[in-house]
Design a protein around this motif. Structure first.
Motif, short mmCIF file in Angstrom:
data_model
loop_
_atom_site.label_atom_id
_atom_site.label_comp_id
_atom_site.label_asym_id
_atom_site.label_seq_id
_atom_site.Cartn_x
_atom_site.Cartn_y
_atom_site.Cartn_z
N MET A 33 0.85 -1.18 0.00
CA MET A 33 0.00 0.00 0.00
C MET A 33 0.89 1.24 0.00
O MET A 33 1.85 1.32 0.73
CB MET A 33 -0.90 -0.02 1.23
N ILE A 34 0.56 2.19 -0.83
CA ILE A 34 1.28 3.45 -0.90
C ILE A 34 0.35 4.56 -0.43
O ILE A 34 -0.82 4.61 -0.82
CB ILE A 34 1.75 3.75 -2.33
N ALA A 35 0.86 5.43 0.42
CA ALA A 35 0.07 6.54 0.91
C ALA A 35 0.85 7.83 0.77
O ALA A 35 2.08 7.81 0.73
CB ALA A 35 -0.30 6.32 2.37
N ARG A 36 0.14 8.90 0.67
CA ARG A 36 0.79 10.20 0.56
C ARG A 36 0.11 11.15 1.53
O ARG A 36 -1.11 11.19 1.63
CB ARG A 36 0.64 10.74 -0.85
#
Length: 75
Positions: free
Chosen positions: A1-4
């Protein structure tokens, strides 16, 4: 999972402007286009605001309430 995550700016104390400029504080719902249309009569002149405030604006589509921009007066 990638979050910003983006954290809005922190206000610096004093905003420097010259006599031939004015300042505006971004309100919720504002965009550079809307500010430009209200001040200069043309939304397409948002680039003038962006150019003058590049130190605060990374992406012209993302401005935040409370930011203070310096606006060159209409020529």
């Amino acid at each position: 999972m990638i979050a910003r995550v983006e954290i809005p700016f922190s206000r610096s104390g004093k905003v420097e402007s010259r006599p031939d400029e004015r300042v505006v504080t971004v309100q919720p719902g504002n965009s550079l286009w809307r500010i430009s249309r209200a001040i200069y009569g043309e939304g397409a002149r948002y680039a003038v605001i962006f150019d003058r405030n590049q130190d605060q604006i990374r992406n012209p589509d993302l401005i935040y309430p409370g930011q203070i921009f310096v606006l060159p007066k209409d020529n």
